[in-house]
Write a protein that holds these residues in place. Structure first.
Motif, PDB file in Angstrom:
ATOM      1  N   ARG A  78       0.858  -1.185   0.000  1.00  0.00           N
ATOM      2  CA  ARG A  78       0.000   0.000   0.000  1.00  0.00           C
ATOM      3  C   ARG A  78       0.892   1.232   0.000  1.00  0.00           C
ATOM      4  N   ARG A  80       0.686   5.283   0.427  1.00  0.00           N
ATOM      5  CA  ARG A  80      -0.200   6.355   0.874  1.00  0.00           C
ATOM      6  C   ARG A  80       0.151   7.635   0.128  1.00  0.00           C
ATOM      7  N   ASP A 103      -4.911  11.513   0.999  1.00  0.00           N
ATOM      8  CA  ASP A 103      -6.082  10.766   1.446  1.00  0.00           C
ATOM      9  C   ASP A 103      -6.341   9.521   0.602  1.00  0.00           C
ATOM     10  N   TYR A 104      -5.455   9.215  -0.337  1.00  0.00           N
ATOM     11  CA  TYR A 104      -5.660   8.076  -1.234  1.00  0.00           C
ATOM     12  C   TYR A 104      -4.653   6.977  -0.946  1.00  0.00           C
ATOM     13  N   ARG A 105      -5.063   5.752  -1.252  1.00  0.00           N
ATOM     14  CA  ARG A 105      -4.221   4.585  -1.060  1.00  0.00           C
ATOM     15  C   ARG A 105      -4.098   3.855  -2.382  1.00  0.00           C
ATOM     16  N   HIS A 119      -9.870   6.111  -2.140  1.00  0.00           N
ATOM     17  CA  HIS A 119      -9.840   7.032  -1.011  1.00  0.00           C
ATOM     18  C   HIS A 119      -9.658   6.191   0.252  1.00  0.00           C
ATOM     19  N   ARG A 120      -9.033   6.755   1.256  1.00  0.00           N
ATOM     20  CA  ARG A 120      -8.738   5.976   2.464  1.00  0.00           C
ATOM     21  C   ARG A 120     -10.000   5.426   3.140  1.00  0.00           C
ATOM     22  N   SER A 121     -11.134   6.091   2.975  1.00  0.00           N
ATOM     23  CA  SER A 121     -12.371   5.602   3.584  1.00  0.00           C
ATOM     24  C   SER A 121     -12.896   4.352   2.873  1.00  0.00           C
ATOM     25  N   ALA A 176     -10.595   2.215   1.118  1.00  0.00           N
ATOM     26  CA  ALA A 176      -9.515   1.220   1.071  1.00  0.00           C
ATOM     27  C   ALA A 176      -9.541   0.407   2.324  1.00  0.00           C
TER      28      ALA A 176
END
Length: 74
Positions: free
Chosen positions: A45, A47, A50-52, A70-72, A74
């Motif tokens: 992963r 980082r 806010d994106y993965r 988006h991290r929410s 992923a």
């Protein structure tokens, strides 16, 4: 890059997509970046804000991007 990853990138705004590509290029060139190996898989992963970016490294040391989320999500 997988079809899912291409679709993910198309949904991003242009500045965010460029940050993702820049981070991937920097990692490919220097090995630098916020990288974590994901447990139980062969995936990593990256980082980028806010994106993965989920990716695997192939035997030829190439990077195959699986998803850009988006991290929410992923």
């Amino acid at each position: 890059m997988t079809d899912l990853a291409r679709a993910d990138v198309r949904q991003l705004d242009i500045p965010t997509a460029m940050r993702v590509f820049t981070a991937l290029q920097r990692f490919a060139d220097t090995g630098e970046g916020d990288i974590t190996k994901l447990k139980g898989t062969d995936e990593f992963r990256l980082r980028v804000g806010d994106y993965r970016v989920r990716f695997v490294r192939t035997e030829s040391h190439a990077i195959q991007v699986k998803r850009v989320l988006h991290r929410s999500e992923a």
